[in-house]
Design an enzyme around this catalytic site. Structure first.
Site, PDB file in Angstrom:
ATOM      1  N   ASP A   1       0.817  -1.218   0.000  1.00 49.75           N
ATOM      2  CA  ASP A   1       0.000   0.000   0.000  1.00 49.75           C
ATOM      3  C   ASP A   1       0.847   1.263   0.000  1.00 49.75           C
ATOM      4  O   ASP A   1       0.645   2.161  -0.825  1.00 49.75           O
ATOM      5  CB  ASP A   1      -0.946   0.003   1.199  1.00 49.75           C
ATOM      6  CG  ASP A   1      -1.943  -1.146   1.141  1.00 49.75           C
ATOM      7  OD1 ASP A   1      -2.159  -1.671   0.045  1.00 49.75           O
ATOM      8  OD2 ASP A   1      -2.489  -1.517   2.199  1.00 49.75           O
TER       9      ASP A   1
ATOM     10  N   ARG B   1       0.486   2.326  16.525  1.00 51.06           N
ATOM     11  CA  ARG B   1      -0.045   3.384  15.663  1.00 51.06           C
ATOM     12  C   ARG B   1       0.033   4.783  16.276  1.00 51.06           C
ATOM     13  O   ARG B   1       0.402   5.742  15.588  1.00 51.06           O
ATOM     14  CB  ARG B   1      -1.479   3.062  15.247  1.00 51.06           C
ATOM     15  CG  ARG B   1      -1.630   1.827  14.366  1.00 51.06           C
ATOM     16  CD  ARG B   1      -0.510   1.677  13.372  1.00 51.06           C
ATOM     17  NE  ARG B   1      -0.756   0.641  12.386  1.00 51.06           N
ATOM     18  CZ  ARG B   1       0.175  -0.162  11.906  1.00 51.06           C
ATOM     19  NH1 ARG B   1       1.418  -0.057  12.365  1.00 51.06           N
ATOM     20  NH2 ARG B   1      -0.102  -1.050  10.980  1.00 51.06           N
TER      21      ARG B   1
ATOM     22  N   ASP C   1      -6.810   0.957  11.626  1.00 50.34           N
ATOM     23  CA  ASP C   1      -5.632   1.823  11.639  1.00 50.34           C
ATOM     24  C   ASP C   1      -5.921   3.231  11.156  1.00 50.34           C
ATOM     25  O   ASP C   1      -5.302   4.198  11.618  1.00 50.34           O
ATOM     26  CB  ASP C   1      -4.510   1.197  10.802  1.00 50.34           C
ATOM     27  CG  ASP C   1      -3.790   0.087  11.541  1.00 50.34           C
ATOM     28  OD1 ASP C   1      -3.918   0.020  12.777  1.00 50.34           O
ATOM     29  OD2 ASP C   1      -3.098  -0.718  10.890  1.00 50.34           O
TER      30      ASP C   1
ATOM     31  N   SER D   1      -1.432  -9.756   4.458  1.00 48.46           N
ATOM     32  CA  SER D   1      -1.073  -8.446   4.974  1.00 48.46           C
ATOM     33  C   SER D   1      -0.464  -8.671   6.354  1.00 48.46           C
ATOM     34  O   SER D   1      -1.123  -9.215   7.245  1.00 48.46           O
ATOM     35  CB  SER D   1      -2.314  -7.554   5.072  1.00 48.46           C
ATOM     36  OG  SER D   1      -1.985  -6.325   5.694  1.00 48.46           O
TER      37      SER D   1
END
Length: 397
Positions: free
Chosen positions: A14, A94, A123, A175
């Protein structure tokens, strides 16, 4: 002079295609920022890859100790586990990444930050809520909510057309998110909850049936709820967790397969490897059983549930999380001691716990003759404790 955006860059599929996409669609100068959270060899090609993809500058910031000290260990002390299984490896990272995004955006004079989180996941919330808490004037760009790419296959094709290599193939379409605390796997054949994870999925942890044939014992030292030593040697946070990851992984500890409730309302299936973290959570819980009174221990369990939910939902910088931290810090003042554990083929068993603040008194708990406890006192206690039930029964009768 073109305007700048700072991209949270991982080198994965990504974020690799987001660099040219931002330049093509917004005319931005893209500054790539990656946090070294303990990804290991994944970081080595990152700078060259980001520059080749079109970034003007690359920051790689070593935050491993800050991650453990300021994010992981507070969650450990709180006992924060989401939905009984997930040890929050991605969730804790995060807000720290968002913090570094904001710091570098200020340094570079950027007007915006960007991330590669999809519009279906947690996220996006964690990044954007954290950025808003730290600098509400920064613009946040989320390409997955803007572009026409709708699948990983299309993203791979987009990358191939621009000569950008990506570590995702149709043969291994997972992922993954890795840091010093855990490794997560999603996507591919895992999207069917009826599928058992393939044998070659795990990268940090041996499946229990392939783990070492003999058990191993580890001894962990805690001070005020924080791990400070392993097997008699005082260690800083990074080497301590790295060593426990190695030991736990060898013995099949820390594999979690779960269907979880995302914040956005979607159920998702994830497989997590958290070998060292699982050992630490188990050890600290054993020490708390020895050092905390019943009322405090039980109330802390309720706090742990809320704490985990706040962290999972991206509310790290919220007043409530900070207030709960103050409670946990106060409670953990006496959670100091040593815990010995037996690790064997995916299982953890207690093998001894000691503390200078132990509330366990052998002379009081013993079944042998003692001078501290008068058994006759129990009669009055039981009469009063059960009085509401006795009254209810009399009324009904």
């Amino acid at each position: 002079m073109s305007k700048k955006v700072v991209l949270a860059y991982s080198g994965g599929l990504d974020t690799s295609i987001i660099i040219p996409w931002l330049k093509e669609n917004f005319g931005y100068e893209v500054v790539a920022m990656a946090c070294d959270l303990g990804q290991g060899e994944e970081l080595q090609p990152l700078e060259a890859k980001a520059l080749k993809s079109g970034a003007s500058k690359v920051y790689i910031v070593d935050v491993r100790e800050e991650f453990l000290t300021d994010y992981v260990f507070p969650c450990l002390r709180a006992g924060a586990v989401y939905e009984g299984k997930y040890l929050l490896g991605t969730s804790m990272a995060r807000p720290l990444i968002a913090k570094k995004l904001v710091e570098i955006a200020h340094r570079e004079g950027a007007e915006a930050v960007a991330h590669g989180a999809t519009g279906k996941g947690n996220d996006q919330v964690r990044f954007e809520v954290s950025v808003a808490a730290l600098d509400p004037n920064l613009k946040v760009i989320a390409p997955w909510r803007l572009w026409d790419i709708r699948s990983r296959e299309e993203a791979i094709a987009y990358a191939a057309a621009r000569g950008i290599p990506v570590p995702v193939t149709k043969e291994r379409p997972y992922s993954m998110d890795r840091n010093i605390w855990h490794l997560s796997h999603e996507g591919g054949d895992l999207e069917d909850p009826g599928n058992e994870p393939p044998a070659d999925l795990y990268l940090l942890t041996l499946p229990p049936e392939k783990a070492a044939a003999a058990p191993v014992y580890v001894t962990i030292d805690f001070e005020a709820g924080t791990p400070v030593g392993l097997d008699g040697t005082r260690l800083d946070p990074v080497p301590l967790v790295e060593r426990l990851n190695e030991i736990g992984g060898k013995h099949g500890i820390g594999i979690v397969d779960m269907v979880e409730n995302r914040l956005v309302g979607i159920k998702s299936r994830g497989v997590y490897e958290t070998p060292g973290g699982t050992v630490l959570f188990y050890a600290l819980r054993e020490l708390e059983r020895l050092t905390l009174d019943r009322a405090t221990l039980h109330f802390k369990e309720m706090v742990a549930l809320k704490y985990a939910e706040l962290v999972y939902d991206g509310l790290w910088f919220s007043p409530l999380r900070e207030a709960l931290d103050a409670f946990v810090t106060s409670v953990c003042r006496t959670v100091t001691g040593q815990v010995r554990l037996k690790l064997y083929r995916g299982t953890i068993s207690p093998a001894g716990v000691w503390s200078p603040h132990s509330l366990y008194l052998k002379d009081l708990a013993t079944f042998e003759r003692d001078e501290m406890y008068d058994h006759k006192d129990a009669t009055g206690f039981i009469n009063l404790f059960g009085l509401p039930l006795k009254v209810r029964a009399l009324v009904k009768k």
